[in-house]
Design an enzyme around this catalytic site. Structure first.
Site, PDB file in Angstrom:
ATOM      1  N   HIS A   1       1.438  -5.951  29.252  1.00  0.00           N
ATOM      2  CA  HIS A   1       0.031  -6.006  28.847  1.00  0.00           C
ATOM      3  C   HIS A   1      -0.192  -6.988  27.693  1.00  0.00           C
ATOM      4  O   HIS A   1      -1.097  -7.811  27.718  1.00  0.00           O
ATOM      5  CB  HIS A   1      -0.426  -4.599  28.443  1.00  0.00           C
ATOM      6  CG  HIS A   1      -1.891  -4.377  28.618  1.00  0.00           C
ATOM      7  ND1 HIS A   1      -2.525  -3.243  28.178  1.00  0.00           N
ATOM      8  CD2 HIS A   1      -2.855  -5.132  29.176  1.00  0.00           C
ATOM      9  CE1 HIS A   1      -3.813  -3.314  28.466  1.00  0.00           C
ATOM     10  NE2 HIS A   1      -4.035  -4.437  29.072  1.00  0.00           N
TER      11      HIS A   1
ATOM     12  N   PHE B   1      -4.561   3.613  21.067  1.00  0.00           N
ATOM     13  CA  PHE B   1      -4.621   3.465  22.524  1.00  0.00           C
ATOM     14  C   PHE B   1      -4.645   1.987  22.859  1.00  0.00           C
ATOM     15  O   PHE B   1      -5.321   1.208  22.178  1.00  0.00           O
ATOM     16  CB  PHE B   1      -5.878   4.116  23.106  1.00  0.00           C
ATOM     17  CG  PHE B   1      -5.896   5.617  23.040  1.00  0.00           C
ATOM     18  CD1 PHE B   1      -4.790   6.368  23.427  1.00  0.00           C
ATOM     19  CD2 PHE B   1      -7.037   6.279  22.607  1.00  0.00           C
ATOM     20  CE1 PHE B   1      -4.823   7.754  23.378  1.00  0.00           C
ATOM     21  CE2 PHE B   1      -7.080   7.668  22.557  1.00  0.00           C
ATOM     22  CZ  PHE B   1      -5.966   8.410  22.941  1.00  0.00           C
ATOM     23  N   GLU B   2      -3.977   1.608  23.961  1.00  0.00           N
ATOM     24  CA  GLU B   2      -3.856   0.184  24.250  1.00  0.00           C
ATOM     25  C   GLU B   2      -5.167  -0.472  24.668  1.00  0.00           C
ATOM     26  O   GLU B   2      -5.261  -1.686  24.678  1.00  0.00           O
ATOM     27  CB  GLU B   2      -2.737  -0.082  25.261  1.00  0.00           C
ATOM     28  CG  GLU B   2      -2.990   0.408  26.658  1.00  0.00           C
ATOM     29  CD  GLU B   2      -1.777   0.143  27.551  1.00  0.00           C
ATOM     30  OE1 GLU B   2      -0.950   1.048  27.667  1.00  0.00           O
ATOM     31  OE2 GLU B   2      -1.674  -0.946  28.113  1.00  0.00           O
ATOM     32  N   GLY B   3      -6.176   0.312  25.007  1.00  0.00           N
ATOM     33  CA  GLY B   3      -7.493  -0.266  25.276  1.00  0.00           C
ATOM     34  C   GLY B   3      -8.076  -0.957  24.052  1.00  0.00           C
ATOM     35  O   GLY B   3      -9.031  -1.728  24.159  1.00  0.00           O
TER      36      GLY B   3
END
Lengths: 324, 255
Positions: free
Chosen positions: A127, B53-55
């Site tokens: 990611h 959180f990766e968001g």
């Protein structure tokens, strides 16, 4: 017809492509269909948002209807739109870090069908690596060093696209990630003016870098606001007009996915989609494409099919983010 | 697991992993049980736990009954201190601001390498799994807690594919590959809590859940696993279970 290269282009080419763009403060409002015609077969198209958030569904809907072929598509994380891009033939190569509807619905059976039968490619990067590749593209440099992905299978499967180096300052081992400069970026926002100044609420994901990296940006927006309104809160403008080539007003333009502060995911609709594609991935996604993508007369017709009940429910949940 | 116990194995995973988190830590949590466990720890014993959180979310408090479908929806941003781009929240790992990475796994091997990409040969897989997401970044750059069901097919001698690096081939191989920081810390399963030998980096059994025997763990692990001064964990308390059920009333993550 070949696919777009996703390795760094020469700096001269990057500059030349930008130099010829009309970067003036000009009006660029158009329809979904007009904006779709900007995209050519075989291009590299980057998609803004992440998983089920601010996915530019309306623009993808128009691309699928326009019959584009063989696009290379990149995104931070791919959800249901990846199934639809594969199944419609719009893309047979998706570059991303994670690909399935969402963890609560399990593995995408459509993704499995297309990749396991070697019909389409799912090129996997971590990611952060996706993000750093877009950022390098946004910065106008050919690569970004990172300490991630080293030693892993994820690194090994993209070995032809990455390099390792020993840092000339510290002797650390680093991985070099090639810049991603998409041909077209598709980004959905809450509001923008007719020039393409985009204001974005909530999660930004990789959208700012994608806009800066791309050769062309197609913006869809929940609503078009005045330039005066933009100028009252210029600190809220996240994507500058000079990177934007098309502005399309598309209310509920991310439905059935989410648009922060406006609507949450349409859970019943998405549950039904997951169920149908679990039963029969090929027939399930084909029926879905016919019903929601090919048969509707226009975007309003598509929204009618989603239904007022779900639209209201998703909006009520979406707006509740401002409640204490 | 205890026969007739009043909890599911996912609830047990969430509770046992929540107990490992300490107040004041900065925790990068994946969706599912990790998100739930970090939230549970925040409510029970670690109110000062900072969740990432990766968001692109820093320091949120998830609202009971509103679990997000991934770590990228607005539900993840409730009461957050900051929303930032994905790349920048992940760069906090590389910069060294994160104490613990916390995620689930599909397949793990004796050196703690995780696979969430391919079952079978990567060039012709039997099953194409969803992939790394931020898993590779988190496990490359910080100390990891992994939570997963304890099954033979999941605990394998060597993973089909290293999506998220543990200790690679054991010993000092992780650092030699260019990953000097982080590594596997604990694996929490529905049978036991496992750690890693400080020298060989092989997985070892550290504690068993109530009613579980070491043989049961070995029967469900397809490589030889040593035991290290085995302790027994405390059963989930009513308080832990009730808070968990408050957060996940529809049992989205704890079915």
């Amino acid at each position: 017809m070949g696919h777009a290269s996703t390795l760094p282009k020469t700096y001269q080419k990057l500059r030349d492509e930008t130099a010829v763009r009309d970067r003036s403060l000009r009006e660029k409002v158009m329809t979904l269909e007009e904006a779709a015609s900007f995209v050519s077969d075989g291009e590299h198209v980057a998609i803004g948002g992440c998983t089920m958030s601010r996915t530019p569904i309306a623009m993808l809907w128009a691309l699928i209807r326009s019959g584009r072929r063989k696009l290379t598509v990149s995104r931070s994380i791919v959800s249901t739109e990846g199934d639809l891009l594969y199944a419609s033939g719009v893309s047979d190569h998706i570059i991303t870090s994670w690909f399935s509807q969402g963890i609560v619905w399990g593995i995408s059976q459509v993704m499995r069908h297309f990749t396991e039968n070697h019909v389409a490619k799912f090129e996997e990067w971590s990611h952060m690596s996706m993000g750093l590749r877009y950022r390098a593209g946004a910065m106008g440099i050919p690569f970004m060093p990172t300490r991630s992905m080293l030693g892993s299978g994820v690194r090994d499967v993209v070995t032809e696209s990455v390099k390792e180096m020993i840092c000339p300052y510290t002797d650390d081992k680093l991985l070099l990630l090639p810049a991603l400069n998409p041909d077209t970026a598709l980004i959905h926002v809450q509001r923008a003016d007719k020039y393409g100044n985009a204001q974005l609420d909530g999660l930004q994901f990789m959208d700012l870098d994608i806009a800066m990296a791309a050769k062309r940006v197609i913006l869809t927006t929940e609503r078009i606001i005045s330039n005066d309104q933009i100028r009252r809160t210029p600190d809220q403008t996240k994507i500058p007009f000079l990177t934007v080539d098309a502005v399309v007003e598309a209310p509920f333009g991310a439905a059935p996915h989410e648009c922060y502060g406006n609507y949450e995911p349409f859970f019943s609709h998405l549950g039904a989609y997951a169920e149908a594609t679990r039963r029969d991935p090929v027939a399930g996604v084909e029926e879905y494409l016919n019903r929601y993508y090919r048969e509707p007369k226009n975007w309003a017709d598509y929204l009618s099919l989603l239904g007022v009940t779900e639209l209201l429910d998703a909006s009520r949940r979406g707006r509740s983010i401002v409640n204490d | 697991m205890i026969e007739g116990a009043n909890h599911t194995s996912s609830e047990l995973l969430a509770i046992m992993s929540a107990r490992i988190l300490r107040d004041g830590q900065v925790v990068f949590a994946g969706v599912g049980v990790p998100l739930l466990a970090a939230t549970l720890a925040q409510r029970l014993h670690a109110p000062g736990l900072t969740i990432l959180f990766e968001g692109g979310v820093l320091g949120p408090f998830v609202v009971p009954g509103e679990l997000p479908p991934s770590t990228n929806e607005q539900r993840c941003t409730r009461k957050a201190n900051m929303i930032l781009p994905i790349t920048d929240v992940l760069l906090l790992l590389q910069r060294g601001y994160v104490d613990v990475g916390f995620m689930g796994g599909a397949q793990i091997d004796k050196y703690g390498n995780l696979n969430s990409s391919y079952i079978g040969d990567p060039s012709n897989p039997k099953i194409r799994l969803p992939g790394t997401g931020g898993g590779n970044d988190i496990s490359s750059l910080t100390q990891m807690i992994v939570t997963m069901k304890h099954e033979r097919r999941r605990f394998v001698e060597k993973v089909d594919f290293v999506t998220s690096p543990g200790f690679l081939d054991g010993g000092t191989s992780r650092a030699e590959a260019g990953l000097p920081a982080g590594g596997m810390f604990k694996v929490v399963t529905d049978l036991a809590i496992l750690g890693f030998d400080p020298v060989t980096r092989e997985m070892v059994v550290e504690a068993l859940h109530p009613g579980v025997t070491l043989n049961e763990v070995r029967d469900n692990t397809s490589f030889d696993i040593k035991a290290n001064g085995i302790e027994t964990t405390e059963s989930p308390t009513d308080r832990e279970l009730s808070v968990l059920q408050e957060f996940d009333p529809d049992r989205i993550y704890t079915a």
